[in-house]
Scaffold this motif. Structure first.
Motif, mmCIF file in Angstrom:
data_model
loop_
_atom_site.group_PDB
_atom_site.id
_atom_site.type_symbol
_atom_site.label_atom_id
_atom_site.label_comp_id
_atom_site.label_asym_id
_atom_site.label_seq_id
_atom_site.Cartn_x
_atom_site.Cartn_y
_atom_site.Cartn_z
ATOM 1 N N TYR A 38 0.867 -1.186 0.000
ATOM 2 C CA TYR A 38 0.000 0.000 0.000
ATOM 3 C C TYR A 38 0.901 1.233 0.000
ATOM 4 O O TYR A 38 2.078 1.176 0.356
ATOM 5 N N THR A 39 0.350 2.359 -0.424
ATOM 6 C CA THR A 39 1.116 3.603 -0.508
ATOM 7 C C THR A 39 0.380 4.675 0.277
ATOM 8 O O THR A 39 -0.638 5.206 -0.198
ATOM 9 N N PRO A 40 0.844 5.020 1.489
ATOM 10 C CA PRO A 40 0.123 5.994 2.320
ATOM 11 C C PRO A 40 0.312 7.421 1.817
ATOM 12 O O PRO A 40 1.325 7.748 1.189
ATOM 13 N N ASP A 41 -0.664 8.271 2.123
ATOM 14 C CA ASP A 41 -0.541 9.696 1.790
ATOM 15 C C ASP A 41 -0.179 10.496 3.043
ATOM 16 O O ASP A 41 -0.499 11.671 3.167
ATOM 17 N N TYR A 42 0.500 9.840 3.980
ATOM 18 C CA TYR A 42 1.000 10.469 5.192
ATOM 19 C C TYR A 42 2.300 9.758 5.579
ATOM 20 O O TYR A 42 2.571 8.629 5.143
ATOM 21 N N ASN A 43 3.122 10.426 6.393
ATOM 22 C CA ASN A 43 4.337 9.820 6.928
ATOM 23 C C ASN A 43 4.019 9.107 8.233
ATOM 24 O O ASN A 43 3.039 9.430 8.915
#
Length: 281
Positions: A38-43
């Motif tokens: 998955y690729t999060p849009d947050y750190n």
């Protein structure tokens, strides 16, 4: 460790860093703890306190141990899972870290994992403080939580630095370093955007957009910031008059200098110098 121009660029990035914690906690995970590619849009920060597990960040795999602090940046493909019946207990937080409109970790490449010495309680203390403040839910809670996050990012940077920090987008970084070096060397005179754009072989409007995208400020605003910093130093370390200081810092109009200084500091030059324990002659 860094050349002056590269260090200046890094400092400029960090001066304009804006952060926000969006979620945080301290808890064990369970044997079904798992997500793949998955690729999060947050750190994310994970600080492991117990147990075992598996992380994959980009193309690298990790098996973090208790006492390790993991950085998982936004926009990078990730996976995680438990690997036995003793999965992780960890502090964690989700956050944004923007310079202008760009994620900090797109600009500065860091190792994804650092070791925390057993006697160093600061990461755990910062997470505990963030959790306490988050639960308090006072008017200023979010400010203090974000201040703790800034300290945690600084902690990570300080310990990653001896390993290596790579600036991303090398060509853009070279252009910006050249512009900052030129400004550092010539801010005492009337620098124009056209000069800076010519230096980087860009149209002035394109250069302004690039500069503001990376630093959250325009080139001329940055030049004026440099001038005001120099004015502060001269006010507190010399006996020069305001007119003489203006000549040295590229703002010979003392009325305009006073207006610019007060806008930047909230104080007149005279008041600033008085508070620093000196008086104009």
């Amino acid at each position: 460790m860094y050349g002056h121009a590269r260090k200046r660029l890094l400092q400029m990035y960090l001066t304009n860093l804006q952060v926000n914690v969006t979620a945080l906690g301290f808890n064990p995970v369970w044997s079904d703890w798992r997500d793949i590619d998955y690729t999060p849009d947050y750190n994310k920060f994970y600080f492991i306190t117990d147990g075992e597990g598996w992380l994959k960040i980009g193309d690298r795999e990790f098996y973090p141990k208790p006492g390790q602090l993991a950085l998982m940046p936004e926009g990078v493909r990730q996976s995680y899972s438990a690997i036995n019946d003793k999965p992780y207990t960890k502090y964690w937080c989700h956050f944004t870290a923007k310079i202008g409109t760009i994620n900090l970790f797109d600009l500065i490449r860091l190792p994804w994992m650092i070791d925390v010495q057993e006697e160093d309680g600061l990461p755990a203390d910062l997470f505990k403080e963030m959790l306490r403040l988050h639960r308090a839910d006072t008017l200023s809670s979010s400010l203090h939580v974000n201040a703790c996050l800034l300290r945690l990012i600084g902690y990570f940077l300080d310990r990653a630095e001896p390993i290596d920090i790579q600036l991303a987008h090398a060509e853009t970084s070279d252009l910006l370093r050249a512009a900052l070096t030129y400004i550092d060397d010539h801010f005492q005179r009337n620098i124009t955007v056209r000069e800076l754009a010519d230096l980087t072989h860009m149209h002035p409007n394109s250069f302004i957009r690039l500069f503001k995208k990376h630093f959250g400020t325009t080139p001329i605003q940055y030049v004026n910031r440099k001038r005001i910093d120099s004015v502060k130093r001269l006010l507190t370390s010399t006996g020069l008059t305001l007119s003489e200081i203006g000549e040295r810092t590229g703002i010979p109009d003392t009325s305009y200098l006073s207006k610019l200084f007060k806008s930047a500091t909230g104080l007149s030059p005279t008041h600033y110098k008085m508070l620093a324990g000196r008086q104009f002659d």
